[in-house]
Scaffold this active site. Structure first.
Site, PDB file in Angstrom:
ATOM      1  N   ARG A   1       0.851  -1.202   0.000  1.00  0.00           N
ATOM      2  CA  ARG A   1       0.000   0.000   0.000  1.00  0.00           C
ATOM      3  C   ARG A   1       0.881   1.245   0.000  1.00  0.00           C
ATOM      4  NH1 ARG A   1      -1.589   1.694   4.681  1.00  0.00           N
ATOM      5  NH2 ARG A   1      -2.453  -0.273   5.406  1.00  0.00           N
TER       6      ARG A   1
ATOM      7  N   TYR B   1     -15.597  16.478 -15.782  1.00  0.00           N
ATOM      8  CA  TYR B   1     -16.050  15.089 -15.828  1.00  0.00           C
ATOM      9  C   TYR B   1     -17.192  14.869 -14.826  1.00  0.00           C
ATOM     10  CZ  TYR B   1     -15.842  10.046 -15.202  1.00  0.00           C
ATOM     11  OH  TYR B   1     -16.164   8.730 -15.100  1.00  0.00           O
TER      12      TYR B   1
ATOM     13  N   ASP C   1      -6.901  18.518 -14.509  1.00  0.00           N
ATOM     14  CA  ASP C   1      -7.193  17.159 -14.961  1.00  0.00           C
ATOM     15  C   ASP C   1      -6.716  17.091 -16.418  1.00  0.00           C
ATOM     16  OD1 ASP C   1      -8.339  14.844 -15.974  1.00  0.00           O
ATOM     17  OD2 ASP C   1     -10.140  15.023 -14.726  1.00  0.00           O
TER      18      ASP C   1
ATOM     19  N   LYS D   1      -7.895   6.119 -19.443  1.00  0.00           N
ATOM     20  CA  LYS D   1      -8.148   6.640 -20.789  1.00  0.00           C
ATOM     21  C   LYS D   1      -6.897   6.508 -21.658  1.00  0.00           C
ATOM     22  CE  LYS D   1     -11.922   7.432 -18.620  1.00  0.00           C
ATOM     23  NZ  LYS D   1     -12.271   8.703 -17.999  1.00  0.00           N
TER      24      LYS D   1
HETATM   25  C1  LIG Z   1     -12.779   9.095 -16.692  1.00  0.00           C
HETATM   26  C2  LIG Z   1     -12.366  10.401 -16.176  1.00  0.00           C
HETATM   27  C3  LIG Z   1     -12.141  10.602 -14.806  1.00  0.00           C
HETATM   28  C4  LIG Z   1     -12.381   9.525 -13.773  1.00  0.00           C
HETATM   29  O1  LIG Z   1     -11.501   8.471 -13.919  1.00  0.00           O
HETATM   30  P1  LIG Z   1     -11.848   6.934 -13.520  1.00  0.00           P
HETATM   31  O2  LIG Z   1     -10.603   6.227 -13.891  1.00  0.00           O
HETATM   32  O3  LIG Z   1     -13.045   6.530 -14.322  1.00  0.00           O
HETATM   33  O4  LIG Z   1     -12.130   6.935 -12.062  1.00  0.00           O
HETATM   34  C5  LIG Z   1     -11.717  11.850 -14.404  1.00  0.00           C
HETATM   35  N1  LIG Z   1     -11.528  12.852 -15.286  1.00  0.00           N
HETATM   36  C6  LIG Z   1     -11.740  12.690 -16.602  1.00  0.00           C
HETATM   37  C7  LIG Z   1     -11.507  13.834 -17.535  1.00  0.00           C
HETATM   38  C8  LIG Z   1     -12.167  11.471 -17.093  1.00  0.00           C
HETATM   39  O5  LIG Z   1     -12.387  11.322 -18.403  1.00  0.00           O
END
Ligand SMILES: *Cc1c(COP(=O)(O)O)cnc(C)c1O
Length: 377
Positions: free
Chosen positions: A46, A98, A170, A195
């Site tokens: 962890r 998001y 982000d 992604k």
């Molecule tokens: C998918 C996404 C998230 C969240 O990520 P997860 O891996 O699904 O928890 C956050 N920000 C953006 C821009 C995303 O496309």
């Protein structure tokens, strides 16, 4: 070293034990101590794990940051970062972030005494007017999801520095291949590695990149205290994905440009959202701050929701699914899927209509993608 080389060689590779070229998956919860109080650098997975460490070092190097941290999901990364704040603090966030980010900020964190203001981050005046004595953080997403709005990162950082606020970006949509926010002075970068960084729709993961010693220590502390870290195997998958990030991003952007141009000329299409189009309101800023425009294209159909559902039923090469950033093309309906957790009125205010469709343009042959859209339209 340059980006493409870092993507393949950053971190401790090949491994020191046997020289394996592929990073070994240290699928272990715990590590033997050499003596009481003496480890070989790791004690419990962890806290830290060697496979995770290579991924963390690689993402940090690609972003040009101080340190990287790998999380179980993008939301785990975001939940950890928001814990840098304390009860009573105020955050200003983009209004078309998001859907899951919005849900965390709107429906979870206020119960712990955090305050949020959501606004379109396109004017210095609007942002400055929202700053309060207890504002601590500016949270931005560019290009935003699903409308691909562009935030001028340099402008937001300038405001933040003047008011002594922390900036978090982000960078999931652009990836460090197209946008390097730390070069503009952003304090923290978060990712959903689910992604583009992983890129194959076979893992959920997240990451955070820090820029100072103080933030590094605090994020490491929170990751360990909250237990939000990624598993060794998931880290290995993301590492493998990152090795081809530069070539994938180039092709995603090329295919997305062709799709955006095709849709722009189609009579059934009302509007196309892609920062690479001259007509996009953020085009000039995107051109200045990004090396490419990414692989997501959103568009609105002219008719009502009936047209949307028949389009989504007819597509064959594009699959009807949430998520984005994988080699396979996906299409989704933000109003009922990715952004369903956003209340209707907030969605409408942000411009996410019932007619909006989001495409994650993959790496199939572009003629097959265009043929698929033509048939469905
Ligand atoms: C998918 C996404 C998230 C969240 O990520 P997860 O891996 O699904 O928890 C956050 N920000 C953006 C821009 C995303 O496309």
């Amino acid at each position: 070293m340059r980006f493409e080389t870092i993507a393949i060689h950053a971190g401790e590779r090949p491994d020191e034990m046997f020289g394996a070229v592929s990073v070994p998956i240290y699928q272990t919860s715990t590590f033997v101590f050499e003596d009481v109080g003496k480890t070989r650098g790791y004690d419990y997975s962890r806290t830290a794990n060697p496979t995770r460490k290579v991924l963390e070092d690689t993402i940090a190097a690609l972003e040009g940051g101080k340190a990287g941290f790998a999380f179980a999901t993008g939301m785990a990364a975001e939940a950890t970062v928001i814990h840098l704040l304390k009860c009573g603090d105020h955050v200003i966030s983009g209004d078309d972030v998001y859907g899951g980010t919005y849900r965390l900020f709107q429906d979870v964190m206020p119960d712990f005494g955090l305050e949020f203001t959501f606004l379109r981050m396109d004017s210095r005046q609007t942002i400055e007017a929202a700053i309060k004595p207890n504002t601590r953080m500016l949270w931005l997403e560019t290009p935003s999801n699903p409308l691909l709005n562009i935030v001028d990162v340099e402008m937001v950082v300038d405001i933040a520095k003047k008011h002594n606020l922390m900036t978090v970006i982000d960078n999931t949509f652009a990836t460090p291949y197209f946008l390097r926010p730390i070069e503009y002075g952003v304090d923290l970068v978060v990712h959903s590695t689910t992604k583009y960084l992983n890129g194959h729709c076979d893992v959920v993961g997240g990451a955070v990149v820090t820029t100072t010693e103080e933030l590094t220590e605090r994020v490491q502390f929170l990751l360990n205290a909250m237990g939000t870290c990624a598993s060794p195997f998931d880290c290995w998958l993301v590492l493998r994905g990152i090795e081809t990030l530069p070539v994938r991003m180039k092709q995603h952007a090329e295919n997305a440009t062709s799709v955006a141009n095709y849709l722009s000329g189609h009579p059934a299409v009302k509007r196309v959202f892609y920062p690479g189009l001259d007509s996009h309101p953020g085009h000039e800023i995107a051109k200045r701050q990004m090396k490419g425009f990414g692989g997501v294209v959103s568009f609105e159909l002219k008719e009502g929701t009936g047209a949307v559902s028949s389009f989504l039923k007819r597509i064959k090469v594009f699959s009807l699914a949430e998520s984005l950033g994988g080699v396979a093309s996906l299409a989704e309906h933000p109003a009922t899927m990715s952004h369903a957790s956003m209340p209707k009125e907030h969605r409408e205010k942000a411009g996410i209509t019932e007619e909006l469709i989001r495409l994650s343009v993959g790496l199939e042959n572009i003629d097959d993608l265009i043929d698929d859209l033509r048939r469905a339209l």
